[in-house]
Design a protein around this motif. Structure first.
Motif, PDB file in Angstrom:
ATOM      1  N   ILE A 147      -1.707  -1.989   5.848  1.00 45.88           N
ATOM      2  CA  ILE A 147      -1.924  -3.431   5.695  1.00 45.88           C
ATOM      3  C   ILE A 147      -1.059  -4.210   6.671  1.00 45.88           C
ATOM      4  O   ILE A 147      -1.504  -5.173   7.296  1.00 45.88           O
ATOM      5  CB  ILE A 147      -1.667  -3.869   4.235  1.00 45.88           C
ATOM      6  N   VAL A 180      -7.212  -9.791   6.226  1.00 50.53           N
ATOM      7  CA  VAL A 180      -8.632  -9.718   5.899  1.00 50.53           C
ATOM      8  C   VAL A 180      -9.256 -11.092   6.052  1.00 50.53           C
ATOM      9  O   VAL A 180      -8.582 -12.115   5.972  1.00 50.53           O
ATOM     10  CB  VAL A 180      -8.866  -9.185   4.465  1.00 50.53           C
ATOM     11  N   VAL A 199     -10.259  -5.905   1.324  1.00 54.85           N
ATOM     12  CA  VAL A 199      -9.318  -4.873   1.784  1.00 54.85           C
ATOM     13  C   VAL A 199     -10.021  -3.525   1.852  1.00 54.85           C
ATOM     14  O   VAL A 199      -9.861  -2.775   2.812  1.00 54.85           O
ATOM     15  CB  VAL A 199      -8.078  -4.807   0.851  1.00 54.85           C
ATOM     16  N   LEU A 244     -10.252  -2.849   5.694  1.00 61.77           N
ATOM     17  CA  LEU A 244      -9.087  -2.034   6.031  1.00 61.77           C
ATOM     18  C   LEU A 244      -9.193  -0.598   5.536  1.00 61.77           C
ATOM     19  O   LEU A 244      -8.307   0.213   5.796  1.00 61.77           O
ATOM     20  CB  LEU A 244      -7.816  -2.672   5.448  1.00 61.77           C
ATOM     21  N   GLN A 292      -8.684   0.585   2.622  1.00 65.97           N
ATOM     22  CA  GLN A 292      -7.595   0.894   1.697  1.00 65.97           C
ATOM     23  C   GLN A 292      -7.985   0.397   0.312  1.00 65.97           C
ATOM     24  O   GLN A 292      -8.737  -0.562   0.185  1.00 65.97           O
ATOM     25  CB  GLN A 292      -6.286   0.227   2.136  1.00 65.97           C
ATOM     26  N   CYS A 351       0.604  -8.191  -2.598  1.00 70.38           N
ATOM     27  CA  CYS A 351       0.004  -7.039  -3.271  1.00 70.38           C
ATOM     28  C   CYS A 351       1.138  -6.146  -3.760  1.00 70.38           C
ATOM     29  O   CYS A 351       1.935  -5.657  -2.961  1.00 70.38           O
ATOM     30  CB  CYS A 351      -0.879  -6.241  -2.328  1.00 70.38           C
ATOM     31  N   LEU A 398      -0.088  -9.912   2.324  1.00 72.22           N
ATOM     32  CA  LEU A 398      -1.383  -9.739   2.997  1.00 72.22           C
ATOM     33  C   LEU A 398      -1.901 -11.087   3.475  1.00 72.22           C
ATOM     34  O   LEU A 398      -2.117 -11.991   2.657  1.00 72.22           O
ATOM     35  CB  LEU A 398      -2.383  -9.117   2.018  1.00 72.22           C
TER      36      LEU A 398
END
Length: 152
Positions: free
Chosen positions: A75, A81, A106, A110, A112, A135, A145
């Protein structure tokens, strides 16, 4: 002060996690935890339910601190994002960006997995722009994030 024994049905900051048995002041239980569905009264027959909640929590959370650090590093290496929502001409969203929207972004962008219950949004995201959310990946690992909200 009278104490009441409760089973938490969801994570409560500074109190415990889902499935924990806690003793709290009777007024706190009666006026806050029970009406909001965050807890239920403890009974001897509830042990099976406690075990079930603990198993579900273990399957949801990131298994180890090494995995949490790997997700944190992924991240941090990204630019964040991007979430597209319908918005008015003056930049206000129709609705708001929820933790579930961020968790889905995410996962899609990403690759994840972050539990939506572990995403902390300090103020509602109801406008276009760049925001930061926290997070909590593990008890010892959290990451900030960046979230970019843009118009569809």
């Amino acid at each position: 002060m009278k104490k009441t024994k409760l089973i938490l049905t969801c994570d409560v900051d500074n109190l415990g996690a889902s499935g924990d048995v806690v003793s709290v002041a009777a007024g706190y239980a009666r006026n806050y935890l029970l009406p909001r569905g965050m807890a239920q009264p403890w009974t001897r027959g509830a042990q099976r339910q406690i075990d079930q909640m603990v198993r579900a929590r273990r399957s949801r959370e990131i298994a180890s601190i090494e995995d949490a650090r790997a997700v944190r590093d992924a991240i941090e290496a990204s630019t964040g994002v991007t979430i597209s929502k319908r918005a008015s001409d003056d930049g206000r969203l129709f609705g708001s960006v929820q933790a579930s929207d961020i968790a889905a972004a995410v996962k899609d962008q990403l690759k994840q997995t972050v539990d939506r219950r572990k995403i902390v949004i300090n103020q509602p995201l109801k406008a276009l722009g760049r925001f930061e959310v926290v997070c909590k990946l593990h008890d010892d690992v959290s990451v900030t994030l960046p979230v970019l909200v843009e118009a569809e």
